[in-house]
Design a protein around this motif. Structure first.
Motif, PDB file in Angstrom:
ATOM      1  N   GLY A 103     -55.532   5.797 -25.170  1.00 17.39           N
ATOM      2  CA  GLY A 103     -56.202   6.608 -26.283  1.00 17.39           C
ATOM      3  C   GLY A 103     -56.356   5.757 -27.521  1.00 17.39           C
ATOM      4  O   GLY A 103     -56.260   4.582 -27.642  1.00 17.39           O
ATOM      5  N   SER A 104     -56.481   6.472 -28.702  1.00 15.73           N
ATOM      6  CA  SER A 104     -56.759   5.871 -29.861  1.00 15.73           C
ATOM      7  C   SER A 104     -55.510   5.051 -30.243  1.00 15.73           C
ATOM      8  O   SER A 104     -55.576   3.836 -30.736  1.00 15.73           O
ATOM      9  N   VAL A 105     -54.113   5.421 -30.080  1.00 16.51           N
ATOM     10  CA  VAL A 105     -53.092   4.840 -30.404  1.00 16.51           C
ATOM     11  C   VAL A 105     -52.818   3.313 -29.448  1.00 16.51           C
ATOM     12  O   VAL A 105     -52.811   2.542 -30.126  1.00 16.51           O
ATOM     13  N   GLY A 106     -53.124   3.593 -28.323  1.00 18.02           N
ATOM     14  CA  GLY A 106     -53.120   2.389 -27.671  1.00 18.02           C
ATOM     15  C   GLY A 106     -54.113   1.356 -27.884  1.00 18.02           C
ATOM     16  O   GLY A 106     -53.880   0.106 -27.975  1.00 18.02           O
ATOM     17  N   LEU A 107     -55.351   1.756 -27.972  1.00 15.77           N
ATOM     18  CA  LEU A 107     -56.468   0.901 -28.268  1.00 15.77           C
ATOM     19  C   LEU A 107     -56.321   0.070 -29.564  1.00 15.77           C
ATOM     20  O   LEU A 107     -56.263  -1.014 -30.035  1.00 15.77           O
ATOM     21  N   LEU A 108     -55.606   0.831 -30.672  1.00 19.56           N
ATOM     22  CA  LEU A 108     -55.481   0.343 -32.027  1.00 19.56           C
ATOM     23  C   LEU A 108     -54.057  -0.609 -32.023  1.00 19.56           C
ATOM     24  O   LEU A 108     -54.132  -1.838 -32.767  1.00 19.56           O
ATOM     25  N   ASP A 144     -42.732  -9.128 -21.052  1.00 18.61           N
ATOM     26  CA  ASP A 144     -41.861  -9.305 -21.840  1.00 18.61           C
ATOM     27  C   ASP A 144     -41.542  -8.149 -22.743  1.00 18.61           C
ATOM     28  O   ASP A 144     -40.338  -7.898 -23.268  1.00 18.61           O
ATOM     29  N   VAL A 145     -42.917  -7.653 -23.188  1.00 18.82           N
ATOM     30  CA  VAL A 145     -42.748  -6.318 -23.899  1.00 18.82           C
ATOM     31  C   VAL A 145     -43.894  -5.416 -23.540  1.00 18.82           C
ATOM     32  O   VAL A 145     -44.946  -5.818 -23.229  1.00 18.82           O
ATOM     33  N   ALA A 146     -43.173  -4.097 -23.591  1.00 27.31           N
ATOM     34  CA  ALA A 146     -44.232  -3.000 -23.151  1.00 27.31           C
ATOM     35  C   ALA A 146     -44.217  -2.098 -24.311  1.00 27.31           C
ATOM     36  O   ALA A 146     -43.329  -1.670 -24.960  1.00 27.31           O
ATOM     37  N   VAL A 147     -45.560  -1.364 -24.383  1.00 28.43           N
ATOM     38  CA  VAL A 147     -45.664  -0.447 -25.521  1.00 28.43           C
ATOM     39  C   VAL A 147     -46.196   0.866 -25.063  1.00 28.43           C
ATOM     40  O   VAL A 147     -46.777   0.878 -24.151  1.00 28.43           O
ATOM     41  N   ASP A 148     -45.233   2.007 -24.959  1.00 27.62           N
ATOM     42  CA  ASP A 148     -45.568   3.136 -24.587  1.00 27.62           C
ATOM     43  C   ASP A 148     -46.432   4.147 -25.730  1.00 27.62           C
ATOM     44  O   ASP A 148     -45.984   4.243 -26.560  1.00 27.62           O
ATOM     45  N   ALA A 149     -47.691   4.133 -25.386  1.00 29.96           N
ATOM     46  CA  ALA A 149     -48.816   4.247 -26.425  1.00 29.96           C
ATOM     47  C   ALA A 149     -49.098   5.829 -25.972  1.00 29.96           C
ATOM     48  O   ALA A 149     -50.039   6.358 -26.734  1.00 29.96           O
ATOM     49  N   VAL A 150     -48.546   6.517 -25.366  1.00 32.11           N
ATOM     50  CA  VAL A 150     -48.672   8.095 -24.781  1.00 32.11           C
ATOM     51  C   VAL A 150     -47.628   8.862 -25.001  1.00 32.11           C
ATOM     52  O   VAL A 150     -47.706  10.038 -25.831  1.00 32.11           O
ATOM     53  N   GLY A 151     -46.233   8.824 -24.571  1.00 33.59           N
ATOM     54  CA  GLY A 151     -45.119   9.625 -24.734  1.00 33.59           C
ATOM     55  C   GLY A 151     -45.256  10.502 -23.726  1.00 33.59           C
ATOM     56  O   GLY A 151     -44.147  11.274 -23.627  1.00 33.59           O
ATOM     57  N   SER A 152     -46.076  10.306 -22.467  1.00 36.70           N
ATOM     58  CA  SER A 152     -45.822  11.313 -21.326  1.00 36.70           C
ATOM     59  C   SER A 152     -44.704  10.707 -20.628  1.00 36.70           C
ATOM     60  O   SER A 152     -44.400   9.421 -20.580  1.00 36.70           O
ATOM     61  N   LYS A 153     -44.109  11.475 -19.711  1.00 36.04           N
ATOM     62  CA  LYS A 153     -43.009  10.872 -18.764  1.00 36.04           C
ATOM     63  C   LYS A 153     -43.494   9.811 -17.984  1.00 36.04           C
ATOM     64  O   LYS A 153     -42.830   8.722 -17.842  1.00 36.04           O
ATOM     65  N   SER A 158     -59.402  16.865 -24.541  1.00 34.48           N
ATOM     66  CA  SER A 158     -60.020  16.105 -23.430  1.00 34.48           C
ATOM     67  C   SER A 158     -60.918  14.849 -23.992  1.00 34.48           C
ATOM     68  O   SER A 158     -61.809  14.328 -23.403  1.00 34.48           O
ATOM     69  N   ALA A 159     -60.251  14.282 -25.047  1.00 32.57           N
ATOM     70  CA  ALA A 159     -61.075  13.202 -25.701  1.00 32.57           C
ATOM     71  C   ALA A 159     -61.312  11.886 -24.715  1.00 32.57           C
ATOM     72  O   ALA A 159     -62.316  11.461 -24.650  1.00 32.57           O
ATOM     73  N   GLY A 160     -60.096  11.546 -24.178  1.00 33.19           N
ATOM     74  CA  GLY A 160     -60.283  10.305 -23.162  1.00 33.19           C
ATOM     75  C   GLY A 160     -61.057  10.629 -22.103  1.00 33.19           C
ATOM     76  O   GLY A 160     -61.942   9.587 -21.856  1.00 33.19           O
ATOM     77  N   ARG A 161     -61.421  11.701 -21.605  1.00 28.72           N
ATOM     78  CA  ARG A 161     -62.392  11.798 -20.359  1.00 28.72           C
ATOM     79  C   ARG A 161     -63.598  11.970 -21.007  1.00 28.72           C
ATOM     80  O   ARG A 161     -64.640  11.559 -20.131  1.00 28.72           O
ATOM     81  N   LEU A 162     -63.808  12.393 -22.317  1.00 33.03           N
ATOM     82  CA  LEU A 162     -65.222  12.590 -22.762  1.00 33.03           C
ATOM     83  C   LEU A 162     -65.415  11.431 -23.383  1.00 33.03           C
ATOM     84  O   LEU A 162     -66.705  11.096 -24.080  1.00 33.03           O
ATOM     85  N   GLY A 163     -64.764  10.259 -23.252  1.00 36.75           N
ATOM     86  CA  GLY A 163     -65.128   9.202 -24.057  1.00 36.75           C
ATOM     87  C   GLY A 163     -65.059   9.040 -25.780  1.00 36.75           C
ATOM     88  O   GLY A 163     -65.895   8.126 -26.401  1.00 36.75           O
ATOM     89  N   HIS A 166     -59.833   5.798 -18.377  1.00 39.30           N
ATOM     90  CA  HIS A 166     -61.170   6.539 -18.399  1.00 39.30           C
ATOM     91  C   HIS A 166     -62.180   4.953 -18.758  1.00 39.30           C
ATOM     92  O   HIS A 166     -61.989   4.155 -19.549  1.00 39.30           O
ATOM     93  N   GLY A 167     -63.495   5.345 -18.502  1.00 42.71           N
ATOM     94  CA  GLY A 167     -64.484   4.026 -18.716  1.00 42.71           C
ATOM     95  C   GLY A 167     -64.506   3.686 -20.145  1.00 42.71           C
ATOM     96  O   GLY A 167     -64.358   2.523 -20.213  1.00 42.71           O
ATOM     97  N   ARG A 168     -64.753   4.451 -20.814  1.00 48.30           N
ATOM     98  CA  ARG A 168     -64.963   4.186 -22.458  1.00 48.30           C
ATOM     99  C   ARG A 168     -63.596   3.336 -22.914  1.00 48.30           C
ATOM    100  O   ARG A 168     -63.653   2.162 -23.788  1.00 48.30           O
ATOM    101  N   GLN A 169     -62.468   3.973 -22.347  1.00 44.80           N
ATOM    102  CA  GLN A 169     -61.424   3.309 -22.762  1.00 44.80           C
ATOM    103  C   GLN A 169     -61.087   1.879 -22.372  1.00 44.80           C
ATOM    104  O   GLN A 169     -60.665   0.872 -22.988  1.00 44.80           O
ATOM    105  N   ARG A 170     -61.417   1.768 -20.938  1.00 49.26           N
ATOM    106  CA  ARG A 170     -61.530   0.317 -20.569  1.00 49.26           C
ATOM    107  C   ARG A 170     -62.542  -0.607 -21.435  1.00 49.26           C
ATOM    108  O   ARG A 170     -61.890  -1.670 -21.411  1.00 49.26           O
ATOM    109  N   GLU A 171     -63.550  -0.181 -21.553  1.00 47.91           N
ATOM    110  CA  GLU A 171     -64.413  -1.058 -22.347  1.00 47.91           C
ATOM    111  C   GLU A 171     -63.935  -1.396 -23.481  1.00 47.91           C
ATOM    112  O   GLU A 171     -63.972  -2.714 -24.063  1.00 47.91           O
TER     113      GLU A 171
END
Ligand code: ZN
Length: 411
Positions: free
Chosen positions: A211-216, A284-293, A385-390, A236-241
């Motif tokens: 989402g915006s956190v992960g991409l940024l 070596d490093v992981a960032v949780d950029a969502v906060g879900s379980k 629904s932002a992620g799904r809607l691109g 989602h597709g747009r997130q992958r791009e």
């Protein structure tokens, strides 16, 4: 008088929303939502150093959706004051002079309501510049509130006007469109996360969530660290791009993460009799950029022994076995600091303002979707629904000026 969206405490509704909020997107904006549109008095300035702002654009953040759906931990309940006007991702315009900034100046806000804003003697954290860790967020001459948008006295960006303290303001260069400027606060958080990640040269990094956190965060990692591979978990597709465009080397679906990381890092895959699989070895490093379980579990299970896991989203509970057994270092990353040690004491906002003018952010800025306040139900549903809607960012345009009214970059 002004229009604003107002959040009010209502425990039965809070609990009802909590029960169904995650499963039924529409419920966030339905009758159980603890949000309403109101006509209220504009917040008043009572102290020097404060000024009134007109809100030009104010983003909807994952933490706002968490509060609306009742998913936010009760830990935070004493750190907010009600009723409040949400909105901590704010581009505003000064309605009066504020110290060196003349009326009319466009500003973005570092939302933390720290000691300087509260007019109290600086706490230990603020005196070392770690303003995001301020210990005095419940005291002083304004009501409790960890940030603008969580305090009953200041208003927030989801109202037509709010007040802010000079120490929170950063002037926005003319070249930045409001749609780019509204991303400055989330970019500053991503800058802080990239610094908290303490990535070494050539390190393998996993970013769980796009989402915006992960991409940024990916953008900030590429700007500020010498990370080797960056694997991004995207649904989602747009997130992958965009993840690829921002500098990810691998983009994987949630169910492919361990396979992807194992390939990159030559780790061993372990599947317990019960429960979720994990790696021996890993990034070596992981960032949780969502906060879900699920995203936190992914981060914990894909990190090598002795590695570092940074919590960038407000975290949910997860199985901490790997933290103990793999001696992981788990680090929080909350907001951003006015004096980042790793930036030679400069504020994260300074880097964020520069990054906001990059081609990558210009492109995202063009796809920021804004709504007038009266369409708040649609806006909240869209953000959910932002992620799904691109869509990368949904924002409110509280004074209903429309995209054509906002200055755009000419370059
Ligand atoms: Zn403080």
């Amino acid at each position: 008088m002004m229009l604003a969206l107002q959040m009010f405490r209502s425990l039965p509704r809070h609990v009802a929303a909590r029960a169904v909020g995650g499963r039924m997107p529409g419920i966030l904006s339905g009758p159980a939502a603890p949000l309403r549109m109101v006509t209220v008095d504009e917040p008043r300035v009572a102290r020097p150093g404060w000024a009134r702002l007109r809100s030009r654009l104010s983003g909807i953040c994952g933490s706002d959706l968490g509060a609306l759906s009742g998913r936010t931990s009760l830990y935070f309940s004493s750190l907010v004051s009600m009723p409040l006007v949400p909105g901590h991702e704010v581009v505003g315009e000064l309605l009066e002079d504020c110290e060196d900034l003349p009326a009319g100046t466009r500003v973005v806000l570092d939302p933390i309501l720290q000691c300087r804003a509260r007019g109290v003697d600086l706490c230990d954290q603020c005196s070392t510049g770690a303003t995001n860790l301020c210990d005095r967020i419940t005291v002083g001459h304004i009501s409790p509130g960890l940030q603008t948008g969580f305090c009953a006295d200041t208003g927030g960006g989801w109202g037509q006007q709010l007040i802010a303290h000079r120490s929170q303001m950063y002037a926005v260069p003319d070249a930045l469109a409001d749609e780019q400027a509204v991303l400055v606060e989330p970019i500053a958080c991503a800058v802080h996360t990239a610094l908290r990640a303490k990535v070494g040269s050539g390190d393998h990094v996993l970013v769980s969530g796009a989402g915006s956190v992960g991409l940024l965060v990916v953008l900030a990692l590429r700007e500020l660290t010498r990370a080797g591979s960056i694997t991004v978990v995207a649904k989602h597709g747009r997130q992958r791009e965009l993840a690829r465009a921002f500098g990810a080397t691998d983009v994987v679906a949630p169910e492919e993460v361990l396979r992807g990381v194992r390939r990159t890092t030559r780790a061993f895959h372990v599947k317990p009799d019960f429960g979720s699989p994990y790696l021996l070895g890993g990034v070596d490093v992981a960032v949780d950029a969502v906060g879900s379980k699920q995203s936190l579990q992914t981060a914990l299970h894909a990190t090598r022994a002795g590695g570092r896991v940074v919590l960038s989203g407000m975290p949910a509970a997860a199985d901490l076995s790997a933290v103990w057994f793999r001696e992981l270092e788990v680090a929080g990353s909350y907001a951003s600091s006015a004096t980042e040690a790793a930036l030679d004491g400069r504020p994260a906002f300074e880097v964020a303002l520069r990054l906001a003018d990059s081609p990558a952010i210009k492109e995202i800025g063009e796809s920021v979707v804004s709504y007038p306040l009266h369409r708040w139900r649609e806006a909240i549903d869209h953000a959910h629904s932002a992620g799904r809607l691109g869509t990368i960012k949904v924002a409110f345009d509280p004074n209903d000026r429309g995209p054509s009214a906002r200055p755009r970059s000419t370059s």
